[in-house]
Design an enzyme around this catalytic site. Structure first.
Site, PDB file in Angstrom:
ATOM      1  CD  GLU A 185      -6.517  -6.662  -5.328  1.00 46.34           C
ATOM      2  OE1 GLU A 185      -6.913  -7.393  -4.407  1.00 46.34           O
ATOM      3  OE2 GLU A 185      -6.437  -5.412  -5.196  1.00 46.34           O
ATOM      4  CB  THR A 229      -6.360  -2.134  -8.848  1.00 49.50           C
ATOM      5  OG1 THR A 229      -5.825  -0.953  -9.445  1.00 49.50           O
ATOM      6  CG2 THR A 229      -5.313  -2.784  -7.955  1.00 49.50           C
ATOM      7  CG  ASN A 241      -9.948  -2.525   3.535  1.00 43.45           C
ATOM      8  OD1 ASN A 241     -10.673  -1.616   3.928  1.00 43.45           O
ATOM      9  ND2 ASN A 241      -9.026  -3.085   4.297  1.00 43.45           N
ATOM     10  CE  LYS A 278      -6.295  -7.217  -0.219  1.00 39.44           C
ATOM     11  NZ  LYS A 278      -7.227  -6.359  -0.930  1.00 39.44           N
ATOM     12  CD  GLU A 323     -12.406   0.209  -3.022  1.00 43.08           C
ATOM     13  OE1 GLU A 323     -13.303   0.925  -3.518  1.00 43.08           O
ATOM     14  OE2 GLU A 323     -12.368  -1.025  -3.173  1.00 43.08           O
ATOM     15  NE  ARG A 353      -4.131  -1.997   1.876  1.00 38.94           N
ATOM     16  CZ  ARG A 353      -4.734  -2.718   2.809  1.00 38.94           C
ATOM     17  NH1 ARG A 353      -4.380  -2.596   4.071  1.00 38.94           N
ATOM     18  NH2 ARG A 353      -5.700  -3.559   2.478  1.00 38.94           N
ATOM     19  NE  ARG A 393      -3.352   2.428  -7.691  1.00 37.92           N
ATOM     20  CZ  ARG A 393      -4.259   1.809  -6.959  1.00 37.92           C
ATOM     21  NH1 ARG A 393      -4.786   0.681  -7.342  1.00 37.92           N
ATOM     22  NH2 ARG A 393      -4.647   2.323  -5.816  1.00 37.92           N
TER      23      ARG A 393
HETATM   24  O1  LIG Z   1      -5.145  -2.141  -0.604  1.00 36.84           O
HETATM   25  C1  LIG Z   1      -5.797  -3.132  -0.946  1.00 36.84           C
HETATM   26  O2  LIG Z   1      -6.202  -3.974  -0.132  1.00 36.84           O
HETATM   27  C2  LIG Z   1      -6.140  -3.325  -2.345  1.00 36.84           C
HETATM   28  O3  LIG Z   1      -6.696  -4.362  -2.688  1.00 36.84           O
HETATM   29  C3  LIG Z   1      -5.869  -2.257  -3.340  1.00 36.84           C
HETATM   30  C4  LIG Z   1      -7.122  -1.401  -3.604  1.00 36.84           C
HETATM   31  C5  LIG Z   1      -6.681  -0.276  -4.569  1.00 36.84           C
HETATM   32  O4  LIG Z   1      -6.867  -0.447  -5.789  1.00 36.84           O
HETATM   33  O5  LIG Z   1      -6.126   0.702  -4.095  1.00 36.84           O
HETATM   34  C6  LIG Z   1      -8.137  -2.269  -4.242  1.00 36.84           C
HETATM   35  C7  LIG Z   1      -9.118  -2.863  -3.502  1.00 36.84           C
HETATM   36  C8  LIG Z   1      -9.376  -2.541  -2.097  1.00 36.84           C
HETATM   37  O6  LIG Z   1     -10.741  -2.353  -1.893  1.00 36.84           O
HETATM   38  C9  LIG Z   1      -8.604  -1.391  -1.632  1.00 36.84           C
HETATM   39  C10 LIG Z   1      -7.618  -0.815  -2.340  1.00 36.84           C
END
Ligand SMILES: O=C(O)C(=O)C[C@]1(C(=O)O)C=C[C@@H](O)C=C1
Length: 255
Positions: free
Chosen positions: A246, A242, A194, A168, A198, A16, A157
């Site tokens: 994932e 993103t 999450n 994860k 976000e 992050r 990114r």
């Molecule tokens: O930080 C995370 O846990 C991510 O999965 C990355 C990300 C993002 O694209 O910034 C994507 C999904 C989550 O809901 C939160 C943030």
């Protein structure tokens, strides 16, 4: 975060932090793009205005492909966080390989969203960040180079989603293995999401756009990138893509 040290790579906090740093590059590249009009000619395939011998594609494709060929020889795409737009065209590096440890699943390199990213960039991001809707033939080269910078930053990114997904997966292998085996895309999406993170990203982007997006020493200066557009781009395009990366990475994680 150091790709030669796997223990540093799969800590969500480190990942992050990298994503936060990438925000700054993306904002500054959007600001660079905001100095030019949309310049649609750069994106039209086989465009008579910009003839390219023996090349089917746009002027941007041509420039990006040639740059990637050179960058591949400089080892760019051996780095685990770099994804080429022209994987079939790149060459071997003339520099000796760095022996990175295996970090991601074998199928990771087949998760390539670059065509989609390029399409979204041209159709949705350029109209939001460029100076005005129009064409300036004197700027074709500069626009293509600026677009390439934007695209490479967005690609890095968005494909960082693979590292997030791997972290994860490792944090709850039993759960993710079950969901992957059941091909339960909806639950995988739910578990990787999450909303609090976000929300924090969008708040931070609002502040950054307010600070970086305007010259505060010049009261008459035009705002180059607005919080509204930046938040929209992240909320509707960058974060969803993103998350798609994932999910797709996880679906192929056990292959
Ligand atoms: O930080 C995370 O846990 C991510 O999965 C990355 C990300 C993002 O694209 O910034 C994507 C999904 C989550 O809901 C939160 C943030």
């Amino acid at each position: 975060m150091d790709f030669t040290k796997p223990e540093t790579v799969f800590k969500l906090e480190n990942i992050r932090n990298e994503l936060v740093k990438m925000e700054d590059s993306i904002i500054f590249q959007f600001i660079e793009r905001s100095h030019f009009p949309t310049n649609g000619n750069v994106y039209i395939e086989s465009n008579a205005e910009l003839p390219l011998d023996d090349f089917e594609g746009s002027f941007l494709d041509w420039a990006l492909m040639h740059l990637e060929i050179t960058e591949s020889q400089l080892r760019r795409f051996e780095s685990p966080d770099e994804t080429p737009f022209f994987p079939d065209k790149i060459l071997d590096s003339i520099l000796p390989s760095i022996n990175y440890p295996t970090l991601l699943a074998p199928n990771a390199e087949n998760v390539n969203y670059n065509d989609k990213i390029k399409n979204v960039y041209i159709t949705e991001i350029v109209p939001l960040v460029s100076k005005y809707d129009g064409d300036d033939a004197n700027n074709y080269g500069s626009v293509a180079m600026t677009d390439i910078q934007c695209l490479q930053s967005l690609s890095r990114r968005i494909h960082f989603g693979k590292f997030v997904a791997e972290a994860k997966f490792r944090s709850d292998e039993a759960l993710y293995t079950k969901l992957i085996e059941e091909r339960d895309v909806e639950s995988i999406m739910k578990h990787i999401t999450n909303s609090a993170v976000e929300e924090k990203i969008l708040q931070r982007l609002t502040t950054k756009a307010e600070v970086y997006g305007v010259d505060s020493t010049n009261k008459d200066s035009q705002r180059k990138i607005t919080p509204e557009y930046l938040v929209k781009i992240y909320k509707e395009l960058v974060i969803p893509l993103t998350k798609d990366v994932e999910v797709e990475y996880l679906l192929r994680r056990l292959d």
